[in-house]
Design a protein around this motif. Structure first.
Motif, PDB file in Angstrom:
ATOM      1  N   ALA A   1       3.187  25.076  73.783  1.00 13.64           N
ATOM      2  CA  ALA A   1       1.663  24.533  73.516  1.00 13.64           C
ATOM      3  C   ALA A   1       2.018  23.063  74.130  1.00 13.64           C
ATOM      4  CB  ALA A   1       1.362  24.714  71.975  1.00 13.64           C
ATOM      5  N   THR A   2       1.230  22.054  73.656  1.00 13.34           N
ATOM      6  CA  THR A   2       1.180  20.638  73.957  1.00 13.34           C
ATOM      7  C   THR A   2       2.737  19.992  73.653  1.00 13.34           C
ATOM      8  OG1 THR A   2      -1.106  20.570  73.341  1.00 13.34           O
ATOM      9  CG2 THR A   2       0.418  18.451  73.472  1.00 13.34           C
TER      10      THR A   2
ATOM     11  N   ARG B   1     -12.369  24.978  73.326  1.00  8.87           N
ATOM     12  CA  ARG B   1     -11.353  24.500  72.511  1.00  8.87           C
ATOM     13  C   ARG B   1     -10.488  25.311  71.739  1.00  8.87           C
ATOM     14  NH1 ARG B   1     -11.918  26.144  66.933  1.00  8.87           N
ATOM     15  NH2 ARG B   1     -14.173  26.388  66.705  1.00  8.87           N
ATOM     16  N   PRO B   2      -9.126  24.718  71.250  1.00  8.77           N
ATOM     17  CA  PRO B   2      -8.184  25.870  70.704  1.00  8.77           C
ATOM     18  C   PRO B   2      -8.769  26.386  69.568  1.00  8.77           C
ATOM     19  CG  PRO B   2      -7.333  23.353  70.942  1.00  8.77           C
ATOM     20  CD  PRO B   2      -8.766  23.424  71.051  1.00  8.77           C
TER      21      PRO B   2
ATOM     22  N   THR C   1      -7.766  26.729  66.440  1.00  8.23           N
ATOM     23  CA  THR C   1      -6.701  26.304  65.582  1.00  8.23           C
ATOM     24  C   THR C   1      -7.501  25.523  64.440  1.00  8.23           C
ATOM     25  OG1 THR C   1      -6.399  24.263  66.509  1.00  8.23           O
ATOM     26  CG2 THR C   1      -4.816  26.016  67.202  1.00  8.23           C
TER      27      THR C   1
ATOM     28  N   GLY D   1      -8.686  22.311  66.105  1.00  8.95           N
ATOM     29  CA  GLY D   1      -9.654  22.733  67.085  1.00  8.95           C
ATOM     30  C   GLY D   1     -10.948  22.945  66.367  1.00  8.95           C
TER      31      GLY D   1
ATOM     32  N   GLU E   1      -4.323  28.639  72.328  1.00  9.35           N
ATOM     33  CA  GLU E   1      -3.839  27.381  72.432  1.00  9.35           C
ATOM     34  C   GLU E   1      -2.823  27.299  73.349  1.00  9.35           C
ATOM     35  OE1 GLU E   1      -2.262  23.686  69.659  1.00  9.35           O
ATOM     36  OE2 GLU E   1      -1.544  25.576  69.178  1.00  9.35           O
ATOM     37  N   ASP E   2      -2.164  28.437  73.750  1.00  6.73           N
ATOM     38  CA  ASP E   2      -1.161  28.762  74.692  1.00  6.73           C
ATOM     39  C   ASP E   2      -1.347  29.605  75.848  1.00  6.73           C
ATOM     40  OD1 ASP E   2      -0.996  30.777  72.986  1.00  6.73           O
ATOM     41  OD2 ASP E   2       1.328  30.547  72.581  1.00  6.73           O
TER      42      ASP E   2
ATOM     43  N   LEU F   1      -7.803  21.315  75.607  1.00  4.75           N
ATOM     44  CA  LEU F   1      -6.751  22.353  75.186  1.00  4.75           C
ATOM     45  C   LEU F   1      -5.521  21.834  75.505  1.00  4.75           C
ATOM     46  CD1 LEU F   1      -8.381  25.144  77.135  1.00  4.75           C
ATOM     47  CD2 LEU F   1      -8.003  25.251  74.642  1.00  4.75           C
TER      48      LEU F   1
END
Length: 449
Positions: A64-65, A188-189, A191, A194, A220-221, A261
């Protein structure tokens, strides 16, 4: 699709160490050059005093991020100040930790900060505020200048944010888009974090008398966002009839798609590029942190899908002269560390957070405080005599009760400023001079939108 992030703490398991320690100093081998390791500008003291231990954490090497530039910038900052005898004679000892985008690892990073006697956590990134803030609160360790990726950073009395976090970026992006867009889709994610994004973006759109954005959840990923691109184009009714030609020769208000994202925003715009020919008039947008100059370059620059995109950030554009001190430190003390991108908002946030730390230590030194502890830092942050000047990269910062903005759900925000940027000629440039204050926009936000 990946599962949603948990909002409740999980038990902390024994794990291998996730932190590395960087202890940096002017070495004995260069003793003959100590005259060049003088005090930090404005410090007036190069004598040895008690060192100050702090920690910076961020996720690295995850799906992810990732924010590897944040701990790398912290280490470069420490090398810089220690090469000048420390901050008023206090050498800076920086602990770094891989937060791994994992709640357990985030809690472990915080516990290591406690165990190692850190006086503060500075310039860090984590979405798991509930897990990392609890250990810090128990020991009274301030969290200075986090990235703003978790709610707790804007709720905990031990958190001292330097920007308005995701809230200000999305509210600002909504206001920026309201000037050009009749219909907006937000990708958007899927989550917990999000879930907050639609109401934040919509607060900015509402400020410009626009309708709420269509909310499109995405993994997200993810690696291929073609389904989300297709749905976004359908939701905004992207067709040539939606557009006209403005008097200035640009696009009239029409269909717009904004995506936030994190690291996977590049995958979204790669999917968007492949489908772009079917809807060439769609305007795109994002926020810095999801989009940066490196992504613009990777996606084709002037001929890529981000040309003309509206981008909202916290700070001045990367080539602004106010970033020159940071760039000199990166050039001289990062030793070609390719983790550090001076245009990255994580790196920039870490620089600003350490600028705050330096100012706090200098204020305590002026008061004759010799031992820089977590309690001393917290007291100065809460009651300090001085507003902290970050060299114009933010407004002057203070965290007294009267400095907090009246923003629902984010009571610790003290800086409601953003900047508007645009991709023009393949380069991120300022869309207008100065900061834009989105405080009132956030205060009027409707959380049920």
């Amino acid at each position: 699709m990946t599962g949603r992030r948990r909002s409740s703490p999980r038990p902390i398991r024994r794990a291998t160490a996730v932190a590395t320690v960087s202890v940096v100093a002017c070495g004995a081998a260069v003793a003959s050059l100590l005259s060049a390791c003088g005090s930090l500008p404005g410090s007036g003291d190069s004598g040895e005093k008690e060192p100050v231990t702090v920690m910076t954490w961020a996720p690295q090497n995850t799906k992810a991020t990732n924010m590897p530039g944040m701990p790398a910038m912290a280490q470069a900052y420490a090398r810089w100040v220690n090469a000048r005898g420390g901050i008023r004679g206090h050498r800076l000892r920086v602990l770094t930790c891989n937060e791994r985008n994992d709640s357990v690892a985030a809690a472990q990073c915080a516990q290591r900060a406690v165990d190692e006697g850190a006086a503060a956590v500075v310039g860090s990134y984590s979405q798991f505020g509930r897990q990392f803030m609890s250990p810090l609160e128990v020991k009274g360790i301030p969290f200075i200048g986090g990235y703003g990726a978790s709610d707790e950073e804007f709720e905990s009395p031990l958190s001292y944010p330097v920007n308005g976090g995701q809230a200000s970026l999305l509210a600002g992006n909504g206001r920026q888009l309201a000037r050009d867009c009749k219909r907006v889709a937000l990708v958007r994610p899927d989550t917990i974090q999000g879930d907050q994004m639609p109401s934040l973006l919509n607060s900015g759109l509402q400020n410009g008398s626009r309708r709420p954005a269509k909310d499109i959840k995405a993994p997200e990923d993810g690696t291929d966002y073609s389904p989300q691109v297709t749905r976004a184009l359908d939701e905004v009714g992207a067709d040539p009839a939606a557009f006209g030609t403005s008097e200035a020769g640009g696009k009239a208000p029409g269909a717009c798609v904004t995506a936030s994202l994190g690291d996977h925003t590049d995958a979204f715009f790669d999917s968007f590029r492949r489908l772009q020919e079917e809807s060439p008039e769609v305007r795109v947008a994002s926020v810095l942190g999801s989009v940066g100059q490196s992504l613009v370059n990777r996606t084709g620059g002037i001929s890529g899908p981000l040309e003309g995109a509206d981008i909202t950030g916290w700070y001045p554009v990367a080539d602004d002269p106010r970033w020159k001190p940071m760039r000199r430190v990166v050039t001289d003390y990062a030793f070609d560390d390719n983790r550090i991108d001076p245009a990255d908002q994580g790196v920039q946030t870490t620089w600003i957070a350490y600028t705050v730390l330096r100012a706090l230590i200098e204020e305590l030194d002026d008061k004759g405080v010799q031992d820089i502890t977590a309690h001393e830092l917290q007291t100065t942050l809460d009651e300090g005599d001085r507003a902290i000047d970050t060299g114009g990269l933010t407004p002057k910062l203070r965290w007294r009760d009267e400095d907090m903005l009246a923003v629902q759900d984010f009571p610790r925000i003290v800086n409601g400023m953003v900047t508007y940027q645009v991709v023009r000629g393949g380069q991120l440039v300022a869309a207008q001079d100065g900061f834009v204050n989105v405080t009132k926009t956030l205060e009027r936000r409707k959380t049920d939108s």
